[in-house]
Write an enzyme that holds these catalytic residues in place. Sequence first.
Site, PDB file in Angstrom:
ATOM      1  N   HIS A   1      -4.225   3.505   5.380  1.00 18.11           N
ATOM      2  CA  HIS A   1      -3.800   4.542   6.330  1.00 18.11           C
ATOM      3  C   HIS A   1      -4.569   5.846   6.234  1.00 18.11           C
ATOM      4  CE1 HIS A   1      -0.222   2.773   8.257  1.00 18.11           C
ATOM      5  NE2 HIS A   1      -0.042   2.136   7.125  1.00 18.11           N
TER       6      HIS A   1
ATOM      7  N   LYS B   1       3.354  17.719  14.057  1.00 20.65           N
ATOM      8  CA  LYS B   1       2.905  16.748  13.057  1.00 20.65           C
ATOM      9  C   LYS B   1       2.970  17.436  11.706  1.00 20.65           C
ATOM     10  CE  LYS B   1      -0.867  16.385  15.463  1.00 20.65           C
ATOM     11  NZ  LYS B   1      -1.307  15.012  15.626  1.00 20.65           N
ATOM     12  N   ARG B   2       2.697  16.703  10.623  1.00 23.78           N
ATOM     13  CA  ARG B   2       2.669  17.353   9.313  1.00 23.78           C
ATOM     14  C   ARG B   2       1.629  18.476   9.320  1.00 23.78           C
ATOM     15  NH1 ARG B   2       5.882  15.490   4.871  1.00 23.78           N
ATOM     16  NH2 ARG B   2       4.783  17.118   3.757  1.00 23.78           N
TER      17      ARG B   2
ATOM     18  N   LYS C   1      -5.564  18.466  10.024  1.00 24.38           N
ATOM     19  CA  LYS C   1      -4.983  18.379  11.377  1.00 24.38           C
ATOM     20  C   LYS C   1      -5.248  19.642  12.195  1.00 24.38           C
ATOM     21  CE  LYS C   1      -1.352  15.132   9.927  1.00 24.38           C
ATOM     22  NZ  LYS C   1      -1.627  13.948  10.756  1.00 24.38           N
TER      23      LYS C   1
ATOM     24  N   THR D   1      -0.034   8.517  15.887  1.00 22.86           N
ATOM     25  CA  THR D   1       0.857   7.842  16.854  1.00 22.86           C
ATOM     26  C   THR D   1       1.543   8.866  17.745  1.00 22.86           C
ATOM     27  OG1 THR D   1       2.601   7.788  15.162  1.00 22.86           O
ATOM     28  CG2 THR D   1       1.309   5.779  15.474  1.00 22.86           C
TER      29      THR D   1
END
Length: 855
Positions: free
Chosen positions: A379, A570-571, A576, A678
């Site tokens: 992942h 998101k985290r 990110k 996702t």
Amino acid sequence: MAAKPQTDHDRRKQISIRGIAPVENVVDLKKAFNRHLHYTIVKDRNVATPRDYYLALAHTIRDHLVGRWIRTQQHYYEKDPKRVYYLSLEFYMGRTLANTMVNLGIQSSCDEALYQLGLDIEELEEIEEDAGLGNGGLGRLAACFLDSMATLGLAAYGYGIRYDYGIFAQKIENGWQVEEPDEWLRYGNPWEKARPEYVLPINFYGRVEDNGGKKRWVDTQVVFAMPYDSPIPGYGNNTVNTMRLWSAKASSNFDLKFFNNGEYIQAVCDRNEAENISRVLYPNDNFFEGKELRLKQEYFLVAATLQDIIRRFKSSRFGSRDPIRTSFDSFPDKVAIQLNDTHPSLAIPELLRILVDIEGLPWDKAWEVTVKACAYTNHTVLPEALERWPVHLLEKLLPRHLEIIYYINHLFLQEVAKKFPGDSEKMKRMSLVEEDGEKRVNMAYMAIVGSHAINGVAAIHSQIIKTDTFRDFAEMFPDRFQNKTNGITPRRWLLLCNPGLSDVIAEKIGEEWVTNLYALTGLKKFAKDETFLRTIIKVKQENKMKLAEYIKQEFNITVNTSSIFDIQVKRIHEYKRQLMNCFHMIVLYNRLKKNPSMKFTPRTIMIGGKAAPGYHMAKLIIKLINNVGRTVNNDPIIGDRLKIVYLENYRVSLAEKIIPAADLSEQISTAGTEASGTGNMKFQLNGALTIGTLDGANVEMREEMGDENIFIFGMNVEEVEETKRQGYNAREFYEKNGELKQLLDQINNGYFSPEDPNMFKDIYNNIMYTDRFMLCKDFESYISCQDRVSEVFRDPLEWAKMCLLNIASSGKFSSDRTISEYAKDIWGVEPNDIKLPAPHETPEDFGLDSKAAKK
């Protein structure tokens, strides 16, 4: 003033998309509800609280699951199909009530029954605690996969840990993240069933005894694993699979000497140490923390699960009279073990230990069985996320397993030497045991060597792990590496969370898309239908109004529902690049301050997500976003043209409110760092446009919808690598771009933190002197792309057309498709056809007195 949006009750009365099963009798549902309120909750309507009503409803719905659940397990026992065991340290399930009603097709009936009883089903749904047993994408993917495996009729089981405390509840205090414990079990969990009859012993510590080559692990400390089962219903197909979560329990007996020396009380109190194993979920995402408790959790999960798998393998209807079963030759034909990342990779040495030490198989046979049964999903490619356990810790906690790992490595390196003779550097690189500095075991390498299939989770990610991260192993085992692009369940992420959009889609193309998401391509022919496009706009506007109402209620911020709802949830992690989103906020603010009368497309920028408690930079980024928001939101010159909202305590149930209301989805990670994503798929399915880099599944999303329907910016993977080779210098971009220079200087000199001018110096220094994820390089492209977003949004019909084509191109990103590929290419399993129980079957009709029911 805009009209109040419809309630879900209003919608359900108008449409029948949720009526996939025979419509339940509303009178019977009311009777069952009242019966549970009386007999299960032990309350009457005079004293019952909303939580009591929720629990009564949950038990009423569960009644409709039980018959199917028992019948499904009987079917698996009688037909003995190959079973899939999905091992994951995280299952981010969210809420269960609404999802169960949707999958059983009784949502409209339940809504009407409660309406007649004077209760609001939406209010009761809000009472349910999220089952937050995951950090983010990995755990939520596992939850979507369970839904798809049941919907496809696969004989599948999810195995994880029943943490007493899930992912922490996030509070924002004075702009800082504060963590509070998530006591999700405080009021009990009506969806689970404890199974104390299946409690299993788990061993730790001890030593290895060698009796003439026969190894025994002795003098261990024993902890017990107690299973709790939760039903996982498929959509409209009568399959109800099981998620089994293990809870740690201390041994029930202890030395009688404690009664004599007065230490009895202390002995009882010390039981807590054993039970701490399942106390709390580690709150790290894409970051490895090598703590002893974490290693205990990982082994606890695999040791309990493998005992359960082998028990079921041996005790199937055919197992007791099939001599092949005792030899384990047929084990890979009946068992598929999927390792969700490296967290459960100890399953490989544990299965070998059981087969060799306990079942008496020769090593070669045990190895063959293990490799054929196990498969590994990777992942992440971030080096800080890859698990490497110190040898000294394994030696202390799992001495026999360390011996087995050493032997695996010894045999494996012999094979490497045969295939690549004389290449000592390759052997060093490929060793499972890393010798540089502290000796460590590379768990990803072990998972690769011990599995017959290794997959990434998006095409670009799978290519990266073959050509870069695990290149040596891909050369060694070229046939093992595959791609399985992630997906999401359309039941939760469209049918459940966005009933308005579900309804208008069903009116146009029918309901096939609920189980065949490719059917959404039928919407493409309406891309020039202005009436339909305006319907899409109307649904989006209703969803935006509902979210705006929530924001006003929770955060006391009034947002402009005509603005772009620009969302990144998101985290919080540097890769990110929430920080780049923050840069854009500051750019817009500075432009408006400089020229208040400029032409400006109103924008509401929302960011949500949790930072790992020990991740200083992520928590500082949250503080900066909130401080920028404080400055922007309180500036009268800005007004409602720009608002910044930090969405506190982001979780599954909040995502269900946010995603349907989004206009723009931010997927802006540095190319080559996000394995898949996702959230990007959820936004696309709900009619939001994406601004993103060519990273993870964004690449495949663009292929599906066309370049003209997505906003792509920044470097691709090859350009990122080339920039690294040439040497990257953030100051070069700082000096060239006036807007970038201005905002970085503002951050550095305390413009957004007048109370402490040095508060954000770490962010400034990190960007100027490290900038590992190259924000400055991509900044100009990002801002330019955002300007294009603003331009396109001014044409509502053009925007709606792009949204429609996004929805119509979502078919590939169903977890049903992903799981079908796993089933065919990795697991070798087929769907099961489970017959519906008769409407009035009794417990005796399910064979509860039979041997089958006990299995």
